[in-house]
Design a protein around this motif. Structure first.
Motif, PDB file in Angstrom:
ATOM      1  N   ALA A 161      81.031  42.636  51.746  1.00  0.00           N
ATOM      2  CA  ALA A 161      82.440  42.249  52.269  1.00  0.00           C
ATOM      3  C   ALA A 161      81.917  43.105  54.056  1.00  0.00           C
ATOM      4  O   ALA A 161      83.057  43.881  54.655  1.00  0.00           O
ATOM      5  CB  ALA A 161      83.589  43.320  52.262  1.00  0.00           C
ATOM      6  N   ARG A 162      80.475  42.941  55.085  1.00  0.00           N
ATOM      7  CA  ARG A 162      80.147  43.634  56.014  1.00  0.00           C
ATOM      8  C   ARG A 162      81.234  42.469  56.673  1.00  0.00           C
ATOM      9  O   ARG A 162      81.291  41.195  56.598  1.00  0.00           O
ATOM     10  CB  ARG A 162      79.518  43.641  56.342  1.00  0.00           C
ATOM     11  N   ASN A 163      81.351  42.633  58.650  1.00  0.00           N
ATOM     12  CA  ASN A 163      81.072  42.037  59.322  1.00  0.00           C
ATOM     13  C   ASN A 163      80.231  41.471  59.665  1.00  0.00           C
ATOM     14  O   ASN A 163      79.161  42.015  59.015  1.00  0.00           O
ATOM     15  CB  ASN A 163      82.188  42.543  60.218  1.00  0.00           C
ATOM     16  N   LEU A 164      79.892  40.645  61.236  1.00  0.00           N
ATOM     17  CA  LEU A 164      79.380  39.674  60.984  1.00  0.00           C
ATOM     18  C   LEU A 164      77.762  40.449  61.016  1.00  0.00           C
ATOM     19  O   LEU A 164      76.604  40.484  61.026  1.00  0.00           O
ATOM     20  CB  LEU A 164      78.926  38.973  62.187  1.00  0.00           C
ATOM     21  N   SER A 165      77.373  41.686  62.032  1.00  0.00           N
ATOM     22  CA  SER A 165      76.905  42.369  62.732  1.00  0.00           C
ATOM     23  C   SER A 165      76.171  42.840  61.291  1.00  0.00           C
ATOM     24  O   SER A 165      75.054  43.265  61.417  1.00  0.00           O
ATOM     25  CB  SER A 165      77.583  43.272  63.827  1.00  0.00           C
ATOM     26  N   LYS A 166      76.724  44.272  60.921  1.00  0.00           N
ATOM     27  CA  LYS A 166      76.153  44.616  59.640  1.00  0.00           C
ATOM     28  C   LYS A 166      75.878  43.335  59.120  1.00  0.00           C
ATOM     29  O   LYS A 166      74.385  44.224  58.362  1.00  0.00           O
ATOM     30  CB  LYS A 166      77.254  45.236  58.966  1.00  0.00           C
ATOM     31  N   ALA A 167      76.229  42.951  58.650  1.00  0.00           N
ATOM     32  CA  ALA A 167      76.166  41.690  57.532  1.00  0.00           C
ATOM     33  C   ALA A 167      74.161  41.305  57.999  1.00  0.00           C
ATOM     34  O   ALA A 167      73.549  41.030  56.908  1.00  0.00           O
ATOM     35  CB  ALA A 167      76.699  40.333  57.222  1.00  0.00           C
ATOM     36  N   LEU A 168      74.233  40.568  59.491  1.00  0.00           N
ATOM     37  CA  LEU A 168      72.956  40.547  59.664  1.00  0.00           C
ATOM     38  C   LEU A 168      72.138  41.391  59.492  1.00  0.00           C
ATOM     39  O   LEU A 168      70.872  40.976  59.354  1.00  0.00           O
ATOM     40  CB  LEU A 168      73.131  39.739  61.133  1.00  0.00           C
ATOM     41  N   LYS A 169      72.271  42.531  60.153  1.00  0.00           N
ATOM     42  CA  LYS A 169      70.996  43.697  59.825  1.00  0.00           C
ATOM     43  C   LYS A 169      70.617  44.220  58.877  1.00  0.00           C
ATOM     44  O   LYS A 169      69.463  44.106  58.586  1.00  0.00           O
ATOM     45  CB  LYS A 169      71.866  45.115  60.527  1.00  0.00           C
ATOM     46  N   HIS A 170      71.817  43.907  57.689  1.00  0.00           N
ATOM     47  CA  HIS A 170      70.871  44.371  56.786  1.00  0.00           C
ATOM     48  C   HIS A 170      70.408  43.009  56.044  1.00  0.00           C
ATOM     49  O   HIS A 170      69.317  42.870  55.499  1.00  0.00           O
ATOM     50  CB  HIS A 170      72.898  44.362  55.198  1.00  0.00           C
ATOM     51  N   ALA A 171      71.114  41.419  56.471  1.00  0.00           N
ATOM     52  CA  ALA A 171      70.079  40.120  56.074  1.00  0.00           C
ATOM     53  C   ALA A 171      68.614  40.521  56.177  1.00  0.00           C
ATOM     54  O   ALA A 171      67.218  40.284  55.826  1.00  0.00           O
ATOM     55  CB  ALA A 171      70.180  39.469  56.581  1.00  0.00           C
ATOM     56  N   ALA A 172      68.188  41.165  57.306  1.00  0.00           N
ATOM     57  CA  ALA A 172      66.890  42.114  58.499  1.00  0.00           C
ATOM     58  C   ALA A 172      66.755  42.767  57.535  1.00  0.00           C
ATOM     59  O   ALA A 172      64.934  42.639  57.410  1.00  0.00           O
ATOM     60  CB  ALA A 172      67.277  42.030  59.751  1.00  0.00           C
ATOM     61  N   SER A 173      66.762  43.803  57.034  1.00  0.00           N
ATOM     62  CA  SER A 173      66.467  44.765  56.272  1.00  0.00           C
ATOM     63  C   SER A 173      65.683  44.025  54.674  1.00  0.00           C
ATOM     64  O   SER A 173      64.786  44.706  54.447  1.00  0.00           O
ATOM     65  CB  SER A 173      67.008  45.859  56.423  1.00  0.00           C
ATOM     66  N   ALA A 174      66.618  43.378  54.165  1.00  0.00           N
ATOM     67  CA  ALA A 174      66.486  42.355  53.217  1.00  0.00           C
ATOM     68  C   ALA A 174      65.147  41.537  53.025  1.00  0.00           C
ATOM     69  O   ALA A 174      64.657  40.985  52.106  1.00  0.00           O
ATOM     70  CB  ALA A 174      67.234  41.429  52.724  1.00  0.00           C
ATOM     71  N   GLY A 175      64.711  41.309  54.124  1.00  0.00           N
ATOM     72  CA  GLY A 175      63.552  40.236  54.409  1.00  0.00           C
ATOM     73  C   GLY A 175      63.851  38.962  54.658  1.00  0.00           C
ATOM     74  O   GLY A 175      63.275  38.076  54.573  1.00  0.00           O
ATOM     75  N   ALA A 176      64.751  38.558  55.132  1.00  0.00           N
ATOM     76  CA  ALA A 176      65.273  37.231  55.090  1.00  0.00           C
ATOM     77  C   ALA A 176      65.107  36.758  56.041  1.00  0.00           C
ATOM     78  O   ALA A 176      64.339  37.124  56.755  1.00  0.00           O
ATOM     79  CB  ALA A 176      67.206  37.255  54.656  1.00  0.00           C
ATOM     80  N   SER A 177      64.167  35.489  55.425  1.00  0.00           N
ATOM     81  CA  SER A 177      63.622  34.747  56.740  1.00  0.00           C
ATOM     82  C   SER A 177      64.411  33.900  57.063  1.00  0.00           C
ATOM     83  O   SER A 177      64.532  33.986  59.040  1.00  0.00           O
ATOM     84  CB  SER A 177      63.040  33.361  55.934  1.00  0.00           C
ATOM     85  N   GLU A 178      65.836  33.307  57.291  1.00  0.00           N
ATOM     86  CA  GLU A 178      66.795  33.021  57.431  1.00  0.00           C
ATOM     87  C   GLU A 178      68.052  33.251  57.106  1.00  0.00           C
ATOM     88  O   GLU A 178      68.365  33.963  56.174  1.00  0.00           O
ATOM     89  CB  GLU A 178      66.401  30.936  57.896  1.00  0.00           C
TER      90      GLU A 178
END
Length: 407
Positions: free
Chosen positions: A356-373
């Motif tokens: 339940a993160r905000n957009l900024s935090k969620a994108l940060k997490h997506a990056a560290s999770a190694g997501a392509s997109e």
RNA sequence: GCCGGGAUGGGGUAGCCUGGUUCAUCCUGUGGGACUGUGGAUCCCUAGACCCGAGUUCGAAUCUCGGUCCCGGCCCCA
């Protein structure tokens, strides 16, 4: 420090470790598939006798043994060749030969750990049973060679010898077969000074033997000791495009059930435990109650190959999801879940924010999770039906319909 | 089985030699916040460690002994 830790010589494998291990396993399996070897599996523990039959009673010292509740003497398997032979004698006697089998499994030895040596380790190996000698040896050497190549190990050194050559060398110099085994450790260690002394004490002229053992090189080494059949094997390797080995008559491989070609593969820079592969031709099946079947096989030290790859800075594939779906606010969570589910059903890997993160935090997490997109879903996207897709590598954004992402 | 070197928060470290104002430094990572539609930046806050046991001492992360584990090596290596 947790109150209970890992047993000595064992390892935990974190997600990153397992991804690398599975990757290597996949590469090796792929080689086995191309060579048409079929995998077998055997129990993690066997009757202790299975291993003492093969290797002698003294190896009990180096095994994890226990008495089960029925009073049976058991051992965690220290290797996989004997179990594979047992499996053959127990369930594959009627199978058409030659049999081409491979295996991958954990093994256990009670030893002092050091670099590349653990008390629980993994072996990947293959055996051919009942092939014509030279053909089987050629196939096994080509397979081992390809396994190393396929795993991407840098600069493996393959040395090929022949116990028949070795035995004849000693016999011709006047050492009868019964006395030969005590010289083998010296031969194997390439302790030529020690060997010279030992042969001298025995009253044997060491020069003819050492003049062969001290050399390594090409097939010309075989001329001094013809009749091994290795010439045909080397011809076979040439036909298959396998190069880069050296002929080394001084490979003894310890035990006396080897009957023909023997070989080892080292990787420099691995320290004291630099051997990543060993094998050869042997006659073992009769020990386990099957008829005499000539076999050739090898075992790869899976963990050592990984150590070598990591030391060489090998590029392992990074594992991350194809998509990380981010709802901008609580109102979009339902849509995000629908999108994730659709992607998953279409075979893409996808996850969504579970914190339940905000957009900024969620994108940060997506990056560290190694997501392509990242797929961003907010009010606008809900309204237009066009999803915002952000490439996490380049940062570029585009608009796309869900259907386009499902491909 | 043997030898050498180690063990401080999740990871990496300072302090140890010359015991006591450091009931422990810094970096990074985790969690929260600054930032209620845009990431790997910055800042702030929070949580988090002296491997275990015994001994010496007024007092030990620091000294001694034992154990456990780790990293190398020897032996062994099916």
């Amino acid at each position: 420090m947790p109150p209970v830790q890992r047993p000595k010589g064992t390892r935990d494998f974190l997600p990153r470790d397992m991804e690398r291990r599975r990757w290597l396993e996949g590469r090796l399996r792929e080689v086995m598939r191309r060579f048409a070897f079929r995998e077998v599996g055997t129990p993690a523990f066997e009757h202790t006798e299975l291993f003492t039959l093969r290797s002698g009673p003294s190896i009990v010292e180096d095994m994890y043994t226990f008495t089960d509740k029925g009073g049976r003497e058991m051992a965690l398997r220290p290797e996989l060749t004997a179990p594979t032979m047992r499996l053959y004698a127990e369930g594959l006697l009627g199978a058409p030969r030659p049999l081409k089998l491979c295996y991958f499994g954990n093994c256990f030895r009670y030893e002092q750990p050091q670099k590349g040596r653990y008390r629980e380790f993994w072996q990947f190996g293959a055996e051919i049973l009942g092939a014509e000698r030279a053909s089987g040896e050629t196939e096994i050497l080509a397979l081992a060679h390809e396994c190393l190549r396929g795993s991407g190990v840098r600069d493996p050194v393959m040395r090929i010898g022949h116990v028949g050559v070795l035995k004849r060398l000693l016999s011709d110099s006047g050492v009868p077969p019964g006395e030969q085994p005590r010289f083998w450790p010296l031969v194997d260690k390439k302790d030529f000074e020690g060997l010279r002394a030992a042969l001298g004490e025995r009253g044997v002229d060491p020069d003819p033997i050492l003049s062969v053992l001290e050399r390594r090189g090409g097939r010309e080494l075989l001329e001094k000791v013809p009749g091994s059949g290795l010439e045909e094997v080397l011809d076979g390797l040439e036909s298959m495009g396998v190069t880069g080995y050296t002929v080394d008559p001084g490979i003894a491989r310890g035990l006396d059930y080897y009957t023909g070609m023997v070989f080892e593969i080292d990787v420099p820079g691995l320290g004291a435990e630099k051997q990543v592969c060993g094998g050869g031709s042997y006659s073992l099946a009769e020990l386990f109650g099957a008829g005499k079947v000539e076999s050739t096989g090898f075992a790869l030290g899976f963990d050592r190959i990984l150590v070598a790859l990591e030391a060489a800075g090998a590029a392992f594939p990074e594992a991350g999801p194809d998509f990380f779906v981010v709802p901008v606010g609580p109102a979009e969570r339902g849509e995000a879940r629908r999108v994730v589910a659709a992607l998953r059903r279409a075979g893409r890997s996808a996850e969504t924010d579970l914190a339940a993160r905000n957009l900024s935090k969620a994108l940060k997490h997506a990056a560290s999770a190694g997501a392509s997109e990242a797929v961003i879903i907010g009010e606008d996207e809900l309204g237009t039906g066009l999803l915002t897709v952000k490439n996490m590598g380049s940062g570029e954004q585009r608009k796309a319909r869900l259907e386009e992402l499902l491909k």
